[in-house]
Motif scaffolding. Structure first.
Motif, PDB file in Angstrom:
ATOM      1  N   LEU A 137       0.815  -1.220   0.000  1.00 29.32           N
ATOM      2  CA  LEU A 137       0.000   0.000   0.000  1.00 29.32           C
ATOM      3  C   LEU A 137       0.844   1.265   0.000  1.00 29.32           C
ATOM      4  O   LEU A 137       0.380   2.337  -0.411  1.00 29.32           O
ATOM      5  CB  LEU A 137      -0.949  -0.007   1.202  1.00 29.32           C
ATOM      6  N   LYS A 138       2.091   1.154   0.448  1.00 26.44           N
ATOM      7  CA  LYS A 138       2.982   2.319   0.432  1.00 26.44           C
ATOM      8  C   LYS A 138       3.302   2.762  -0.989  1.00 26.44           C
ATOM      9  O   LYS A 138       3.738   3.908  -1.207  1.00 26.44           O
ATOM     10  CB  LYS A 138       4.280   1.993   1.173  1.00 26.44           C
ATOM     11  N   SER A 139       3.079   1.891  -1.957  1.00 28.52           N
ATOM     12  CA  SER A 139       3.354   2.253  -3.351  1.00 28.52           C
ATOM     13  C   SER A 139       2.252   3.144  -3.935  1.00 28.52           C
ATOM     14  O   SER A 139       2.332   3.533  -5.106  1.00 28.52           O
ATOM     15  CB  SER A 139       3.517   0.997  -4.203  1.00 28.52           C
ATOM     16  N   PHE A 140       1.241   3.460  -3.110  1.00 28.40           N
ATOM     17  CA  PHE A 140       0.173   4.385  -3.519  1.00 28.40           C
ATOM     18  C   PHE A 140       0.155   5.558  -2.538  1.00 28.40           C
ATOM     19  O   PHE A 140      -0.796   5.728  -1.756  1.00 28.40           O
ATOM     20  CB  PHE A 140      -1.181   3.673  -3.522  1.00 28.40           C
ATOM     21  N   PRO A 141       1.214   6.384  -2.538  1.00 28.13           N
ATOM     22  CA  PRO A 141       1.364   7.427  -1.499  1.00 28.13           C
ATOM     23  C   PRO A 141       0.282   8.495  -1.516  1.00 28.13           C
ATOM     24  O   PRO A 141       0.090   9.190  -0.512  1.00 28.13           O
ATOM     25  CB  PRO A 141       2.746   8.024  -1.815  1.00 28.13           C
ATOM     26  N   ASP A 142      -0.416   8.636  -2.635  1.00 24.55           N
ATOM     27  CA  ASP A 142      -1.453   9.662  -2.720  1.00 24.55           C
ATOM     28  C   ASP A 142      -2.795   9.196  -2.156  1.00 24.55           C
ATOM     29  O   ASP A 142      -3.760   9.967  -2.130  1.00 24.55           O
ATOM     30  CB  ASP A 142      -1.644  10.099  -4.178  1.00 24.55           C
ATOM     31  N   THR A 143      -2.865   7.941  -1.749  1.00 23.60           N
ATOM     32  CA  THR A 143      -4.104   7.386  -1.188  1.00 23.60           C
ATOM     33  C   THR A 143      -3.912   7.103   0.292  1.00 23.60           C
ATOM     34  O   THR A 143      -2.898   6.525   0.684  1.00 23.60           O
ATOM     35  CB  THR A 143      -4.505   6.093  -1.910  1.00 23.60           C
ATOM     36  N   ARG A 144      -4.872   7.506   1.096  1.00 22.62           N
ATOM     37  CA  ARG A 144      -4.827   7.197   2.520  1.00 22.62           C
ATOM     38  C   ARG A 144      -5.579   5.884   2.744  1.00 22.62           C
ATOM     39  O   ARG A 144      -6.732   5.739   2.351  1.00 22.62           O
ATOM     40  CB  ARG A 144      -5.473   8.304   3.342  1.00 22.62           C
ATOM     41  N   PHE A 145      -4.904   4.931   3.385  1.00 17.38           N
ATOM     42  CA  PHE A 145      -5.500   3.638   3.687  1.00 17.38           C
ATOM     43  C   PHE A 145      -5.654   3.480   5.200  1.00 17.38           C
ATOM     44  O   PHE A 145      -4.806   3.943   5.972  1.00 17.38           O
ATOM     45  CB  PHE A 145      -4.620   2.495   3.174  1.00 17.38           C
ATOM     46  N   ILE A 146      -6.721   2.818   5.611  1.00 20.38           N
ATOM     47  CA  ILE A 146      -6.881   2.393   7.003  1.00 20.38           C
ATOM     48  C   ILE A 146      -6.932   0.871   6.973  1.00 20.38           C
ATOM     49  O   ILE A 146      -7.911   0.281   6.504  1.00 20.38           O
ATOM     50  CB  ILE A 146      -8.152   2.974   7.652  1.00 20.38           C
ATOM     51  N   GLN A 147      -5.861   0.258   7.424  1.00 18.86           N
ATOM     52  CA  GLN A 147      -5.695  -1.193   7.344  1.00 18.86           C
ATOM     53  C   GLN A 147      -6.058  -1.833   8.676  1.00 18.86           C
ATOM     54  O   GLN A 147      -5.441  -1.548   9.702  1.00 18.86           O
ATOM     55  CB  GLN A 147      -4.242  -1.524   6.974  1.00 18.86           C
ATOM     56  N   TYR A 148      -7.052  -2.707   8.652  1.00 19.52           N
ATOM     57  CA  TYR A 148      -7.525  -3.390   9.857  1.00 19.52           C
ATOM     58  C   TYR A 148      -7.119  -4.859   9.833  1.00 19.52           C
ATOM     59  O   TYR A 148      -7.163  -5.520   8.794  1.00 19.52           O
ATOM     60  CB  TYR A 148      -9.046  -3.315   9.962  1.00 19.52           C
ATOM     61  N   SER A 149      -6.747  -5.371  10.996  1.00 16.79           N
ATOM     62  CA  SER A 149      -6.492  -6.798  11.171  1.00 16.79           C
ATOM     63  C   SER A 149      -6.402  -7.089  12.663  1.00 16.79           C
ATOM     64  O   SER A 149      -5.936  -6.238  13.427  1.00 16.79           O
ATOM     65  CB  SER A 149      -5.189  -7.216  10.489  1.00 16.79           C
ATOM     66  N   PRO A 150      -6.829  -8.278  13.082  1.00 14.51           N
ATOM     67  CA  PRO A 150      -6.716  -8.628  14.504  1.00 14.51           C
ATOM     68  C   PRO A 150      -5.278  -8.614  15.021  1.00 14.51           C
ATOM     69  O   PRO A 150      -5.052  -8.428  16.214  1.00 14.51           O
ATOM     70  CB  PRO A 150      -7.307 -10.043  14.565  1.00 14.51           C
TER      71      PRO A 150
END
Length: 351
Positions: free
Chosen positions: A199-212
């Motif tokens: 996901l770091k390869s898409f720096p213009d997009t903000r991601f919220i990554q969820y996982s237990p």
């Protein structure tokens, strides 16, 4: 009426459905004992609505890097413990056993000649019109024998000319008035470090990554979050898009609100492969069968929002059906719930 309600706890989707059912049972003052299996006790969260619930080891499918691992599944199965749990489950005093693909309650009821009602997504796959993929003899036996029932009520995104009902979602849950610029990522069966680095390869997009397995933190353009109920719901309702595995419940919530979805089915998991086939047939989501940054980039450039499905309060209708005792007949329940859905939910597939 006193009900024993078994819930498969491997994923959060079964538990999300159970929360809606618990709410309606409570309003009707029904005495319900919930039993969960499929994950360690310390991995359950936000379970207050279930009261004094029971836990069992149960059975589940083990995954490695986004694919079902048969060897690990067998290694972790503990069949003797499962047999002990089934034989030791006290069914005295219950008028009805309901299972959402939970095997301990289902097998305990079967072995003692009790009526067991199956309510869940997996019970839709027994009908020939429902899209399926990756199904072999082993998978058919698993779907049939994992949590056997006397009567079944399947859930799906379309009726597919079969006696199944729409998904159980919270109809009060709506998309935020102001949609954010973030993409929610929930791929719990994948390697989380690999996902984060990708996901770091898409720096213009903000991601919220969820996982237990994650800890709340920030890594560049990615907000890492440990799975939680309220935080996840808040971020979901305001997300501009969602990237997830092809599980049923989360995608149902996205379809209800009209949130664009990129779904990656778990390899070797026939339910998720069938869900992917259904999503493609209905035109409801984009599918990637392998984790592919090129597909993600193309999807991010123009994620297509599905028409909101606006599913009705199916949990309320199912509660009334269960309490009626007329479990042999689902025709009125099926017809009434689909009539309450918007036309997008009425797309009919030819038999």
């Amino acid at each position: 009426m006193k009900i024993l309600y078994g819930v498969q706890g491997t994923g959060n989707g079964h538990i999300a459905r159970a929360r809606m059912m618990a709410s309606h049972f409570a309003r009707r003052k029904v005495d319900v004992q919930f039993l969960f299996s499929g994950r360690p006790a310390d991995k359950y969260f936000d379970m207050e609505c279930f009261g004094d619930y029971q836990l069992r080891k149960g059975l589940t499918f083990a995954t490695v890097n986004g694919a079902v691992n048969s060897f690990k599944t067998l290694l972790e199965a503990q069949p003797l413990q499962f047999v002990r749990d089934v034989r030791g489950l006290d069914l005295d005093g219950y008028d009805l056993i309901v299972t959402d693909f939970e095997p301990v309650t289902a097998w305990a009821g079967r072995l003692r000649g009790k009526t067991v009602i199956g309510v869940g997504h997996q019970y839709a796959f027994g009908y020939r019109n429902v899209p399926q993929a990756g199904v072999n003899l082993r998978n058919r036996l698993i779907m049939k024998m994992f949590a056997p029932v006397t009567h079944r009520l399947g859930l799906h995104w379309n009726h597919f000319n079969a006696p199944i009902v729409p998904p159980i979602i919270n109809p009060a849950e709506k998309r935020a008035g102001v949609v954010g610029n973030h993409v929610v990522v929930y791929l719990p069966f994948e390697n989380q470090q690999r996902i984060t680095e990708s996901l770091k390869s898409f720096p213009d997009t903000r991601f919220i990554q969820y996982s237990p397995e994650l800890v709340d933190s920030q890594d560049g353009n990615i907000s890492l979050r440990k799975t939680s109920l309220h935080g996840f719901k808040r971020d979901l309702c305001s997300a501009r898009a969602v990237m997830c595995n092809a599980g049923f419940e989360l995608i149902s919530e996205c379809l209800h609100m009209g949130v664009p979805v990129l779904a990656k089915p778990v390899a070797g998991q026939s339910e998720q492969l069938g869900n992917a086939a259904a999503l493609q047939a209905l035109g409801h989501a984009r599918i990637m069968y392998e984790y592919d940054p090129a597909i993600i980039a193309d999807w991010l450039s123009h994620p297509e929002a599905p028409r909101p499905q606006r599913y009705p309060d199916v949990a309320a209708a199912i509660c009334d059906w269960l309490l009626s005792g007329n479990w042999h007949d689902t025709s009125e329940l099926v017809e009434s719930t689909w009539q309450l859905a918007l036309p997008a939910g009425h797309r009919v597939f030819s038999t």
